[in-house]
Design an enzyme around this catalytic site. Structure first.
Site, PDB file in Angstrom:
ATOM      1  N   SER A 182       0.822  -1.214   0.000  1.00  0.00           N
ATOM      2  CA  SER A 182       0.000   0.000   0.000  1.00  0.00           C
ATOM      3  C   SER A 182       0.849   1.254   0.000  1.00  0.00           C
ATOM      4  O   SER A 182       0.327   2.356  -0.141  1.00  0.00           O
ATOM      5  CB  SER A 182      -0.873   0.064   1.252  1.00  0.00           C
ATOM      6  OG  SER A 182      -1.548  -1.119   1.457  1.00  0.00           O
ATOM      7  N   HIS A 217      -0.429  -1.789  -7.125  1.00  0.00           N
ATOM      8  CA  HIS A 217      -1.247  -1.496  -5.945  1.00  0.00           C
ATOM      9  C   HIS A 217      -2.727  -1.581  -6.293  1.00  0.00           C
ATOM     10  O   HIS A 217      -3.273  -0.686  -6.939  1.00  0.00           O
ATOM     11  CB  HIS A 217      -0.866  -0.102  -5.407  1.00  0.00           C
ATOM     12  CG  HIS A 217      -1.640   0.314  -4.207  1.00  0.00           C
ATOM     13  ND1 HIS A 217      -1.893   1.629  -3.896  1.00  0.00           N
ATOM     14  CD2 HIS A 217      -2.224  -0.416  -3.229  1.00  0.00           C
ATOM     15  CE1 HIS A 217      -2.599   1.683  -2.788  1.00  0.00           C
ATOM     16  NE2 HIS A 217      -2.815   0.461  -2.371  1.00  0.00           N
ATOM     17  N   GLU A 228      -2.982   1.101  -9.233  1.00  0.00           N
ATOM     18  CA  GLU A 228      -1.920   2.107  -9.179  1.00  0.00           C
ATOM     19  C   GLU A 228      -0.590   1.366  -9.374  1.00  0.00           C
ATOM     20  O   GLU A 228      -0.143   0.656  -8.478  1.00  0.00           O
ATOM     21  CB  GLU A 228      -1.973   2.803  -7.804  1.00  0.00           C
ATOM     22  CG  GLU A 228      -1.283   4.124  -7.735  1.00  0.00           C
ATOM     23  CD  GLU A 228      -1.337   4.733  -6.319  1.00  0.00           C
ATOM     24  OE1 GLU A 228      -1.342   5.945  -6.209  1.00  0.00           O
ATOM     25  OE2 GLU A 228      -1.360   3.982  -5.316  1.00  0.00           O
ATOM     26  N   ASN A 252      -2.624   6.952  -1.357  1.00  0.00           N
ATOM     27  CA  ASN A 252      -2.568   6.919   0.102  1.00  0.00           C
ATOM     28  C   ASN A 252      -1.795   8.105   0.675  1.00  0.00           C
ATOM     29  O   ASN A 252      -2.078   8.560   1.773  1.00  0.00           O
ATOM     30  CB  ASN A 252      -1.956   5.602   0.582  1.00  0.00           C
ATOM     31  CG  ASN A 252      -2.962   4.466   0.459  1.00  0.00           C
ATOM     32  OD1 ASN A 252      -4.168   4.698   0.320  1.00  0.00           O
ATOM     33  ND2 ASN A 252      -2.487   3.235   0.480  1.00  0.00           N
TER      34      ASN A 252
HETATM   35  N1  NAD Z   1      -6.713  -4.625   2.593  1.00  0.00           N
HETATM   36  C1  NAD Z   1      -6.634  -3.546   1.847  1.00  0.00           C
HETATM   37  O1  NAD Z   1      -7.537  -2.723   1.791  1.00  0.00           O
HETATM   38  C2  NAD Z   1      -5.397  -3.331   0.995  1.00  0.00           C
HETATM   39  C3  NAD Z   1      -5.476  -2.492  -0.111  1.00  0.00           C
HETATM   40  C4  NAD Z   1      -4.374  -2.328  -0.924  1.00  0.00           C
HETATM   41  C5  NAD Z   1      -3.194  -2.973  -0.625  1.00  0.00           C
HETATM   42  N2  NAD Z   1      -3.131  -3.778   0.472  1.00  0.00           N
HETATM   43  C6  NAD Z   1      -1.847  -4.454   0.737  1.00  0.00           C
HETATM   44  O2  NAD Z   1      -1.964  -5.803   0.337  1.00  0.00           O
HETATM   45  C7  NAD Z   1      -1.161  -6.626   1.139  1.00  0.00           C
HETATM   46  C8  NAD Z   1      -2.026  -7.722   1.736  1.00  0.00           C
HETATM   47  O3  NAD Z   1      -3.051  -7.153   2.497  1.00  0.00           O
HETATM   48  P1  NAD Z   1      -4.361  -7.963   2.901  1.00  0.00           P
HETATM   49  O4  NAD Z   1      -5.337  -6.990   3.402  1.00  0.00           O
HETATM   50  O5  NAD Z   1      -4.748  -8.873   1.793  1.00  0.00           O
HETATM   51  O6  NAD Z   1      -3.813  -8.830   4.120  1.00  0.00           O
HETATM   52  P2  NAD Z   1      -4.377 -10.192   4.688  1.00  0.00           P
HETATM   53  O7  NAD Z   1      -3.908 -10.258   6.093  1.00  0.00           O
HETATM   54  O8  NAD Z   1      -5.823 -10.336   4.423  1.00  0.00           O
HETATM   55  O9  NAD Z   1      -3.631 -11.301   3.831  1.00  0.00           O
HETATM   56  C9  NAD Z   1      -2.256 -11.539   3.877  1.00  0.00           C
HETATM   57  C10 NAD Z   1      -2.027 -13.004   3.543  1.00  0.00           C
HETATM   58  O10 NAD Z   1      -0.648 -13.245   3.370  1.00  0.00           O
HETATM   59  C11 NAD Z   1      -0.354 -14.494   3.917  1.00  0.00           C
HETATM   60  N3  NAD Z   1       1.078 -14.625   4.213  1.00  0.00           N
HETATM   61  C12 NAD Z   1       1.758 -14.085   5.244  1.00  0.00           C
HETATM   62  N4  NAD Z   1       3.052 -14.464   5.162  1.00  0.00           N
HETATM   63  C13 NAD Z   1       3.183 -15.243   4.060  1.00  0.00           C
HETATM   64  C14 NAD Z   1       4.264 -15.917   3.443  1.00  0.00           C
HETATM   65  N5  NAD Z   1       5.480 -15.879   3.966  1.00  0.00           N
HETATM   66  N6  NAD Z   1       4.036 -16.624   2.318  1.00  0.00           N
HETATM   67  C15 NAD Z   1       2.808 -16.675   1.799  1.00  0.00           C
HETATM   68  N7  NAD Z   1       1.752 -16.054   2.345  1.00  0.00           N
HETATM   69  C16 NAD Z   1       1.932 -15.354   3.453  1.00  0.00           C
HETATM   70  C17 NAD Z   1      -1.210 -14.552   5.148  1.00  0.00           C
HETATM   71  O11 NAD Z   1      -1.355 -15.879   5.626  1.00  0.00           O
HETATM   72  C18 NAD Z   1      -2.506 -13.962   4.629  1.00  0.00           C
HETATM   73  O12 NAD Z   1      -3.344 -14.942   4.078  1.00  0.00           O
HETATM   74  C19 NAD Z   1      -0.506  -5.706   2.154  1.00  0.00           C
HETATM   75  O13 NAD Z   1       0.768  -5.325   1.670  1.00  0.00           O
HETATM   76  C20 NAD Z   1      -1.451  -4.518   2.194  1.00  0.00           C
HETATM   77  O14 NAD Z   1      -0.805  -3.327   2.595  1.00  0.00           O
HETATM   78  C21 NAD Z   1      -4.208  -3.981   1.268  1.00  0.00           C
END
Ligand code: NAD
Length: 692
Positions: A400, A421, A433, A471
């Site tokens: 993000s 992104h 993005e 962001n």
């Molecule tokens: N949630 C949002 O609104 C949003 C929006 C844009 C970007 N993001 C970004 O996306 C990324 C993920 O966010 P999210 O909300 O999906 O998180 P989330 O917690 O829902 O999912 C993360 C996943 O990654 C897995 N994981 C952790 N370590 C791992 C590894 N070593 N190997 C494989 N899998 C692994 C976890 O088990 C989990 O299933 C982050 O970088 C976040 O900043 C999130």
């Protein structure tokens, strides 16, 4: 019609059609007319570049008005048949509607997309379509602005038959056979009654209301509704057309239409890469996704939806199973809503191959990493990807706002690393993005953009800085929202003003509750920056309020979904305001206008800072990011277009006013680019007009 590339109704095309009609009228041996388009489509509609006026050196008077041309066509005493292939859009569909009969090839699409540009079909579309298919279905079609395929057009009665011929010659034969059955039977649409006139009027308001929920704050839907009512009530076509013209002109002059047209062009401009990144994109057939969480699952769906094979990796079987269950549930709901078939669901699920083994990534063309927002974890994962992925595989992070260059430094191939992104929910939200790092190669950037387009997103390229464009700009906006709440504006009032008065999809507090307050709370705790005496979110999280996910955040969610104001939050705000020596004012002393200016002006200012630092390459990209990623009202054109409409001098004066009132945060310091632009504008205004 033969005017490459898509027979738009430019002055030349209109004059040509009129000349054709006159020739037909003069020749008594002609018994029928077929009108069709050369090239890949029937007609793409108005020449959009002519919408705002005559081209340089020409006046509008020497023109053949579209509506008159159509009237001549409709008034021909012999049958006139449109043969539509490719598409008949906007004015193109209106041309087809002024024909007496319509035939379509199987691939043809009809559509009146004017509403998407803040306009209405102003060449009789709102008067003729109700006469052809009924007022209620016509209003639905015009308000949706979506293209309609030939089979649906046939079902609704927009066209009279679908042609089966495989090539142009055989389809022309079919059209000739059709017209032979209509000789002596002209059927001018304008003289036809509206078939459902008696019962439609009662149904129309509900159709309008449904469209307004999707097009909040837009003017065009109401005007379109009034036109369709006129089609029923006016004494004849001419009277209805007069009303249509009156309402069209109002829309054409509106800031909403200007804003929506800006967004239309901005979207196309965002797709164009700066010269230094122009390259042949790599073909993407198979995609790897790391992390089957909220984002990873949505990204996997977006890829599977368009036929890409997906390898979905997570750290444990439990997380993988949980992710797959969410994906299957989402598809099941789509089947229930009938947006996809059960067979499509099976096909899409079959394309997603779950795995715990990074070795399964050896043949993927692109990887999107979507694990927790943690630099060390991301760097570990990129180092592993570097070992297993084939040469030339694009390595993308869905971070993000973390530093793409640092992530890339964990690999031996930083040229292949890029930020992709996505926005939540990733299978729904349109914005992508894409972030270039200092080493990202043109091939990598071009592929990330092409990948975005192929999975149905609107990709927009930005530079690398904390939070990127979206962001980063949200920072001052959220901070000001919180500051206003500390000063005494209730949380639900701030959200309400920014949603209902300004038009954002969701206010800042509801949005933070939805995203979850605990993420940054945990981060602040590990970094030793946690302080519930000054930070509202720390105080809320300390009290176990993480947001919508556990039913309590800024608001309470008794049913899990509906935000209800909570005195607990007010208590926290009062306590922190006292601790920080912030003077509280009664809510009525804070105007709606102040709420809007305090939130939106610093957001715009940050946008200028992004431009100044070349993080965004053009202001229209910022507008696309905000309209498609952050729920900024499209009818305001995005923050930068809004700033232009308000006046950049007004924005600058606003920033300076609030600084004088004692707002000291950095985001109140005007961007140098904003100051420079305002100064230049003032110089231009002051300069006497050059003599002609
Ligand atoms: N949630 C949002 O609104 C949003 C929006 C844009 C970007 N993001 C970004 O996306 C990324 C993920 O966010 P999210 O909300 O999906 O998180 P989330 O917690 O829902 O999912 C993360 C996943 O990654 C897995 N994981 C952790 N370590 C791992 C590894 N070593 N190997 C494989 N899998 C692994 C976890 O088990 C989990 O299933 C982050 O970088 C976040 O900043 C999130």
């Amino acid at each position: 019609m033969d005017s490459a590339p898509v027979n738009s109704l430019s002055r030349g095309t209109r004059a040509g059609i009129t000349a054709g009609i006159k020739a037909v009228m003069a020749d008594k041996s002609v018994v029928g007319v077929i009108i069709r388009g050369a090239g890949r489509a029937f007609c793409a509609g108005a020449e959009i570049t002519e919408l705002s006026g005559a081209p340089a050196g020409k006046s509008l008077q020497d023109d053949e008005p579209l509506t008159e041309m159509m009237m001549r066509m409709e008034n021909l005493p012999i049958p006139v048949v449109a043969v539509v292939h490719g598409f008949a859009l906007g004015g193109g569909m209106e041309v087809a509607l002024s024909c007496h009969y319509r035939l379509a090839t199987k691939d043809a699409q009809f559509g009146l997309p004017e509403v998407n540009l803040g306009l209405l079909p102003g060449a009789g579309g709102t008067q003729r379509l109700p006469r052809v298919i009924g007022a209620a279905p016509a209003l639905e079609a015009i308000l949706s602005g979506a293209p309609m395929k030939a089979d649906k057009a046939l079902k609704l009665g927009v066209c009279d038959a679908v042609l089966s011929g495989k090539d142009e010659a055989s389809r022309l034969q079919e059209a000739l056979q059709f017209i032979a059955t209509k000789l002596g039977k002209p059927r001018p649409v304008g003289k036809m009654p509206v078939p459902d006139a008696a019962e439609a009027k009662a149904r129309l308001p509900a159709i309008l209301k449904a469209a307004q929920t999707k097009r909040k704050g837009e003017k065009a839907p109401v005007h379109i509704y009034k036109c369709v009512v006129a089609a029923i009530e006016a004494k004849d076509l001419a009277a209805g057309m007069k009303e249509e013209a009156r309402l069209f002109v109002q829309l054409l002059a509106s800031s909403e239409a200007r804003a929506l047209q800006h967004v239309f062009f901005a979207e196309r401009a965002a797709a164009k890469l700066p010269k230094r990144f122009q390259a042949e994109p790599a073909p993407i057939k198979k995609v790897g996704i790391i992390g089957a969480g909220t984002m990873g699952g949505g990204i996997a769906m977006s890829c599977a939806d368009v036929g890409m094979d997906v390898v979905l990796i997570d750290a444990t079987q439990e997380f993988l199973d949980r992710g797959l269950k969410v994906i299957a549930g989402n598809y099941k709901r789509s089947v229930e809503r009938q947006s996809i078939t059960a067979k499509q669901m099976e096909e899409r699920l079959a394309r997603i191959q779950p795995s715990l083994d990074y070795g399964a990534l050896s043949q993927v063309d692109l990887v999107v990493e979507a694990v927790f927002e943690d630099m060390k974890l991301k760097k570990d994962i990129f180092a592993r990807l570097d070992k297993v992925c084939k040469p030339g595989c694009i390595l993308a992070s869905n971070t993000s706002g973390l530093d793409i260059d640092q992530i890339a430094s964990a690999t031996s191939r930083p040229g292949d690393v890029v930020g992709c992104h996505f926005f939540s929910p990733a299978n729904v939200m349109k914005l992508l993005e894409n972030v270039f790092g200092k080493a990202s190669s043109p091939r990598t950037v071009a592929t990330a953009m092409d990948f975005g387009r192929r999975i149905g997103k609107i990709p927009c390229l930005v530079g690398n800085c904390p939070g990127f464009v979206g962001n980063r700009m949200l920072g001052p906006y959220s901070k000001e929202a919180e500051k206003l709440a500390l000063e005494g504006a209730p949380v639900d009032r701030i959200d309400r003003v920014i949603e209902s008065v300004f038009g954002m999809n969701m206010g800042p507090f509801k949005m933070n509750d939805l995203v979850g307050l605990d993420l940054f709370w945990r981060k602040r705790k590990t970094e030793g920056k946690h302080n519930p005496n000054v930070n509202v979110e720390d105080a809320l999280c300390d009290a176990g309020r993480f947001g919508q996910k556990n039913g309590k955040g800024f608001y309470v969610y008794e049913d899990g979904r509906t935000a209800k104001p909570d005195p607990f939050t007010e208590g926290v705000l009062e306590r922190i305001a006292a601790h920080r020596n912030i003077d509280r004012r009664p809510s009525e002393k804070i105007s709606d206008n102040e709420i809007i200016e305090r939130l939106v002006y610093p957001l715009i200012n940050e946008g200028f800072k992004c431009l100044e630092e070349n993080i965004a390459s053009k202001s229209s990209d910022i507008d696309i990011i905000y309209c498609f990623g952050y729920g900024f009202p499209r009818w305001r054109g995005g923050p930068m277009k809004y700033a232009e409409e308000v006046g950049l001098d007004t924005i600058l004066a606003g920033l300076e006013k609030y600084r004088r009132w004692g707002q000291r945060e950095d985001h109140w310091t005007p961007s140098a680019l904003l100051v420079k632009t305002v100064t230049e504008q003032a110089h231009k205004k002051a300069k006497p007009a050059a003599k002609l």
